[in-house]
Design an enzyme around this catalytic site. Structure first.
Site, PDB file in Angstrom:
ATOM      1  CG  ASP A  24      -2.053   1.018   1.087  1.00 43.36           C
ATOM      2  OD1 ASP A  24      -2.466   1.307  -0.053  1.00 43.36           O
ATOM      3  OD2 ASP A  24      -2.519   1.521   2.124  1.00 43.36           O
ATOM      4  CG  HIS A  73       2.138   3.591   4.069  1.00 41.84           C
ATOM      5  ND1 HIS A  73       2.410   2.385   4.665  1.00 41.84           N
ATOM      6  CD2 HIS A  73       0.845   3.520   3.683  1.00 41.84           C
ATOM      7  CE1 HIS A  73       1.330   1.617   4.645  1.00 41.84           C
ATOM      8  NE2 HIS A  73       0.358   2.288   4.060  1.00 41.84           N
TER       9      HIS A  73
END
Length: 359
Positions: A98, A309
């Protein structure tokens, strides 16, 4: 919710041998979080990891690749693999499902750690149409790569009614088949914060009876990679360099400027560690001193807790970023204090044969 999920997962895998595998998101930090609350569960967890029923690693956290340093990526993998191996075994796969695009050197980094393949979703552009390709780094390193074309949750929350399940399996497969040269398809039964579906093995067994020529199993990502390598042949498409396209999945480029002060402070801490503290600590060690590397490792671990992230990118809720502030300050204080100790450490003066002082 994490503790509740893992409590239920351990019970499920121990009670149902047909629920063969579960993958823990590619990062090992959640094991630390779980064992803080359930230290007594380590033995159960380690046994399932050794048996290949629970797959952990290779990362410590799933980082953004653009907003942390190359050294931070390497430390992240080194720590994640060590923690997973200490528990019983690490998933030997560069799993980046992702992240908001990928740096071109990632195949080189993965190969340097002995990882057999990469698996990713975002960032793939028009030059890759198939679900398997070769990804080549600028140095020429080439790595077999699985493209999760329809995301890492393309079969999440499956219905357990056999008839409905058969229809949904057909629908998911029909989206992948035009882009796959191999007969084996990867359906990802999970997504963010999703609990394992306890009745799925029995439902799958009944559903495939309505699908002539089909078989289905709850497998592993490395197991799929092994099959894909055997089935796909040698003439695979090649992509060279970074993966930064938003063609089929957004790469959230606006994150580069969100909560910018935290990105700047993380950069300053990284520079403190890599440009000052560690070089001087290495020099001190070479001269016979004691650099106390465990303090440096602690500073790195705390720094990496800010590198997921959704964290370093600045796109989480305010509560996440408030906690990041304390970590940023703690890394600065740890590394700064240790730099003073290393830089001004007194060594016994020794003399060379020509009586020249060596400090």
């Amino acid at each position: 919710r994490l503790v509740e999920l893992l409590d239920g997962l351990l019970d499920l895998l121990e009670k149902d041998p047909n629920f063969r595998h579960f993958t823990l998101d590619g990062q090992s930090i959640l094991i630390d979080d779980f064992l803080e609350v359930r230290p007594g569960a380590r033995g159960r967890l380690a046994r399932l990891v050794r048996e290949g029923r629970i797959l952990v690693g290779p990362w410590y956290v799933l980082p953004d690749e653009w907003l942390v340093s190359g050294e931070a990526l390497i430390r992240n993998l080194r720590l994640g693999l060590r923690k997973a191996r200490d528990l019983g075994g690490a998933m030997n796969l560069g799993y980046v499902p992702d992240q908001f695009g990928h740096v071109g050197q990632l195949p080189q980094i993965f190969a340097g750690f002995g990882l057999e393949a990469a698996m990713l979703w975002r960032g793939v552009g028009e030059d890759v149409e198939e679900t398997q390709f070769l990804w080549e780094a600028p140095d020429g390193t080439s790595l077999f790569t699985i493209y999760l074309r329809n995301s890492y949750g393309n079969a999440t929350a499956l219905p357990l009614d056999p008839e409905a399940l058969a229809k949904q399996l057909q629908a998911a497969a029909s989206l992948l088949e035009p882009h796959s040269r191999i007969p084996t398809l990867l359906l990802m039964n999970g997504s963010d914060h999703q609990f394992p579906q306890a009745g799925l093995p029995a439902a799958l067994e009944r559903a495939v009876r309505a699908l002539p020529g089909w078989s289905a199993e709850i497998g592993t990502l490395p197991g799929f990679v092994a099959r894909a390598k055997r089935e796909s042949g040698s003439d695979r498409p090649v992509h060279r360099g970074e993966l930064r396209s938003g063609l089929r999945a957004p790469v959230l480029p606006g994150c580069a400027s969100a909560r910018l002060s935290q990105k700047q402070r993380d950069f300053e801490n990284d520079r403190l560690l890599t440009r000052y503290l560690e070089p001087l600590a290495s020099w001190l060690s070479a001269l016979g001193g004691e650099p106390d590397a465990e303090v440096i490792d602690l500073a790195w671990r705390i720094a990496m807790e800010n590198h997921p992230h959704d964290s370093i990118c600045g796109c989480s809720v305010d509560g996440v970023h408030q906690q990041m502030e304390s970590r940023l300050q703690r890394v600065k204080e740890l590394a700064g204090a240790h730099l003073e100790r290393v830089a001004f450490c007194n060594l016994n003066t020794t003399y060379a044969a020509d009586d020249t002082n060596r400090v």
